[in-house]
Design a protein around this motif. Structure first.
Motif, short mmCIF file in Angstrom:
data_model
loop_
_atom_site.label_atom_id
_atom_site.label_comp_id
_atom_site.label_asym_id
_atom_site.label_seq_id
_atom_site.Cartn_x
_atom_site.Cartn_y
_atom_site.Cartn_z
N VAL A 114 39.55 47.85 41.48
CA VAL A 114 40.54 47.72 40.42
C VAL A 114 41.58 48.85 40.52
CG1 VAL A 114 40.90 47.78 37.91
CG2 VAL A 114 39.02 46.44 38.87
N ARG A 115 41.14 50.05 40.82
CA ARG A 115 42.08 51.17 40.98
C ARG A 115 43.07 50.89 42.11
NH1 ARG A 115 37.77 55.92 40.38
NH2 ARG A 115 38.05 56.33 38.18
N ARG A 116 42.57 50.38 43.23
CA ARG A 116 43.47 50.08 44.36
C ARG A 116 44.48 49.00 43.99
NH1 ARG A 116 38.65 50.70 47.33
NH2 ARG A 116 38.37 48.45 47.46
N ARG A 117 44.01 47.94 43.35
CA ARG A 117 44.93 46.86 42.95
C ARG A 117 45.94 47.35 41.93
NH1 ARG A 117 41.23 41.40 42.69
NH2 ARG A 117 40.62 41.46 44.88
N ALA A 118 45.50 48.15 40.98
CA ALA A 118 46.41 48.69 39.97
C ALA A 118 47.45 49.58 40.63
CB ALA A 118 45.62 49.47 38.92
N ALA A 119 47.03 50.42 41.56
CA ALA A 119 47.96 51.31 42.25
C ALA A 119 49.00 50.52 43.04
CB ALA A 119 47.20 52.25 43.18
N ARG A 120 48.59 49.43 43.69
CA ARG A 120 49.54 48.60 44.44
C ARG A 120 50.56 47.98 43.50
NH1 ARG A 120 45.08 46.38 48.15
NH2 ARG A 120 44.64 45.08 46.34
N GLY A 176 51.56 49.49 40.80
CA GLY A 176 52.22 50.59 40.09
C GLY A 176 51.79 50.70 38.64
N MET A 177 50.54 50.33 38.38
CA MET A 177 50.03 50.32 37.01
C MET A 177 48.82 51.23 36.89
SD MET A 177 50.02 46.20 36.53
CE MET A 177 50.22 46.11 34.77
N SER A 178 48.51 51.60 35.66
CA SER A 178 47.25 52.29 35.40
C SER A 178 46.13 51.25 35.42
CB SER A 178 47.28 52.98 34.03
OG SER A 178 47.29 52.02 32.99
N VAL A 179 44.90 51.71 35.55
CA VAL A 179 43.76 50.80 35.53
C VAL A 179 43.73 50.06 34.19
CG1 VAL A 179 41.23 50.68 35.48
CG2 VAL A 179 42.38 52.08 37.19
N GLN A 180 43.98 50.78 33.10
CA GLN A 180 43.95 50.16 31.78
C GLN A 180 45.00 49.06 31.68
OE1 GLN A 180 44.35 52.93 28.55
NE2 GLN A 180 44.77 51.33 27.05
N ASP A 181 46.22 49.34 32.09
CA ASP A 181 47.28 48.33 32.03
C ASP A 181 46.97 47.13 32.91
OD1 ASP A 181 48.72 49.83 30.21
OD2 ASP A 181 50.07 50.67 31.73
N TYR A 182 46.41 47.40 34.09
CA TYR A 182 46.07 46.32 35.01
C TYR A 182 45.01 45.39 34.41
CZ TYR A 182 44.69 43.92 39.28
OH TYR A 182 44.39 42.95 40.21
N VAL A 183 43.98 45.98 33.81
CA VAL A 183 42.91 45.18 33.21
C VAL A 183 43.44 44.37 32.03
CG1 VAL A 183 40.71 45.31 31.96
CG2 VAL A 183 41.05 46.65 34.04
N VAL A 184 44.25 45.01 31.19
CA VAL A 184 44.81 44.29 30.04
C VAL A 184 45.68 43.14 30.52
CG1 VAL A 184 46.42 44.48 28.09
CG2 VAL A 184 44.64 46.21 28.43
N ARG A 185 46.50 43.38 31.53
CA ARG A 185 47.36 42.31 32.08
C ARG A 185 46.51 41.15 32.60
NH1 ARG A 185 50.42 43.16 37.47
NH2 ARG A 185 50.39 41.01 38.07
N ALA A 186 45.42 41.47 33.28
CA ALA A 186 44.54 40.42 33.81
C ALA A 186 43.91 39.61 32.67
CB ALA A 186 43.45 41.03 34.68
N LEU A 187 43.50 40.28 31.60
CA LEU A 187 42.92 39.58 30.46
C LEU A 187 43.94 38.70 29.76
CD1 LEU A 187 40.76 42.47 28.97
CD2 LEU A 187 39.92 40.41 30.11
N VAL A 188 45.15 39.20 29.59
CA VAL A 188 46.20 38.42 28.94
C VAL A 188 46.53 37.19 29.78
CG1 VAL A 188 48.66 38.44 28.32
CG2 VAL A 188 47.18 40.34 27.64
N LYS A 189 46.64 37.37 31.10
CA LYS A 189 46.94 36.24 31.98
C LYS A 189 45.83 35.19 31.91
CE LYS A 189 47.79 34.89 36.76
NZ LYS A 189 46.98 33.69 36.63
N ASP A 190 44.59 35.63 31.94
CA ASP A 190 43.47 34.70 31.87
C ASP A 190 43.47 33.94 30.55
OD1 ASP A 190 40.90 33.67 33.01
OD2 ASP A 190 40.11 34.59 31.18
#
Length: 56
Positions: free
Chosen positions: A14-20, A22-36
């Motif tokens: 998750v850290r690697r995907r978030a970094a790619r 340009g997001m924090s881990v928290q923002d990346y996870v929230v974005r994934a939850l919202v999209k789902d």
């Protein structure tokens, strides 16, 4: 507030995907939850429309 537990391997991925992205881990996870959640609600709306109109 949301608290998640994940193993180290998943956190690293998750850290690697978030970094790619340009997001924090928290923002990346929230974005994934919202999209789902959006995808699930959209699919339910399509199903309901098909039932209402007798779609294929």
């Amino acid at each position: 507030m949301l608290s998640l537990r994940m193993d180290g391997e998943l956190l690293d991925r998750v850290r690697r995907r978030a970094a790619r992205s340009g997001m924090s881990v928290q923002d990346y996870v929230v974005r994934a939850l919202v999209k789902d959640d959006f995808d699930a609600r959209f699919e339910a709306a399509v199903d309901e429309t098909e039932r209402f109109y007798g779609g294929s």
